[in-house]
Write a protein that holds these residues in place. Structure first.
Motif, short mmCIF file in Angstrom:
data_model
loop_
_atom_site.label_atom_id
_atom_site.label_comp_id
_atom_site.label_asym_id
_atom_site.label_seq_id
_atom_site.Cartn_x
_atom_site.Cartn_y
_atom_site.Cartn_z
N ALA A 100 0.97 -1.13 0.09
CA ALA A 100 0.12 -0.14 0.11
C ALA A 100 0.79 1.33 -0.09
O ALA A 100 0.79 2.28 -0.68
N ALA A 101 1.90 1.31 0.85
CA ALA A 101 2.86 2.27 1.13
C ALA A 101 3.54 2.53 -0.38
O ALA A 101 3.71 3.88 -0.75
N ILE A 102 3.96 1.46 -1.09
CA ILE A 102 4.76 1.65 -2.28
C ILE A 102 3.87 1.90 -3.26
O ILE A 102 4.31 2.88 -4.25
N GLY A 107 2.02 5.74 -7.17
CA GLY A 107 0.89 6.25 -7.91
C GLY A 107 -0.05 4.96 -8.46
O GLY A 107 -0.45 5.02 -9.56
N ARG A 108 0.38 3.96 -8.01
CA ARG A 108 -0.23 2.66 -8.44
C ARG A 108 -1.02 1.84 -7.36
O ARG A 108 -0.94 2.36 -6.34
N THR A 112 -1.45 -4.00 -7.61
CA THR A 112 -0.57 -4.27 -8.72
C THR A 112 1.02 -4.54 -8.06
O THR A 112 1.60 -5.27 -8.44
N ILE A 113 1.20 -3.60 -6.77
CA ILE A 113 2.70 -3.70 -6.34
C ILE A 113 2.68 -5.39 -5.70
O ILE A 113 3.70 -6.11 -5.80
N SER A 114 1.64 -5.60 -4.91
CA SER A 114 1.50 -6.99 -4.49
C SER A 114 1.77 -8.02 -5.14
O SER A 114 2.38 -8.98 -5.10
#
Length: 143
Positions: A100-102, A107-108, A112-114
């Protein structure tokens, strides 16, 4: 017609996929002989693809066939993560930031990051951004 001969449609079949794979193998450090065997072309064809050739036409003119270009850096759609974003993900993840922080930082979406971290996690437990980007690049290039 011989039983061993395979019927083909009219005209020559394009070898663009084989050529792209050939250039990819050479870029990975394969020898010319091994790359030709993998793609299924003769060594002389591979040599022509790599170095180019001069062809004499019946009328006496000389036609130059240029060598294949090495893999160029291809623009990837903004829909996909860029190499810079992947490096930033690796930096922030190594500092202990969560998806969430990343995601907020880039701005994604956090999903997506997970997903990126989960798909490209090395067996050592580290996220490898360059390996992930290379995999995405080849996936998009040779579809």
């Amino acid at each position: 017609m011989s039983a061993r001969r395979v019927r083909k449609g009219p005209g020559r079949r394009p070898k663009s996929e084989a050529r792209a794979r050939f250039v990819e193998l050479l870029a990975q450090g394969w020898s010319l002989r091994a790359a030709c065997a993998e793609v299924g072309v003769s060594r002389s064809a591979g040599q022509r693809w790599k170095n180019g050739a001069r062809v004499r036409r019946p009328d006496g003119t000389v036609f130059v066939v240029p060598p294949l270009e090495p893999l160029a850096v291809r623009q990837i759609s903004p829909r996909f993560l860029s190499e810079g974003e992947r490096v930033k993900i690796a930096d922030l993840a190594s500092r202990g930031h969560g998806p969430a922080a990343i995601g907020r930082e880039l701005g994604r979406a956090a999903s997506t990051i997970s997903r990126e971290l989960r798909r490209n996690l090395h067996h050592s437990g580290q996220y490898r951004p360059f390996h992930a980007h290379r995999g995405t690049y080849f996936l998009l290039t040779f579809r």
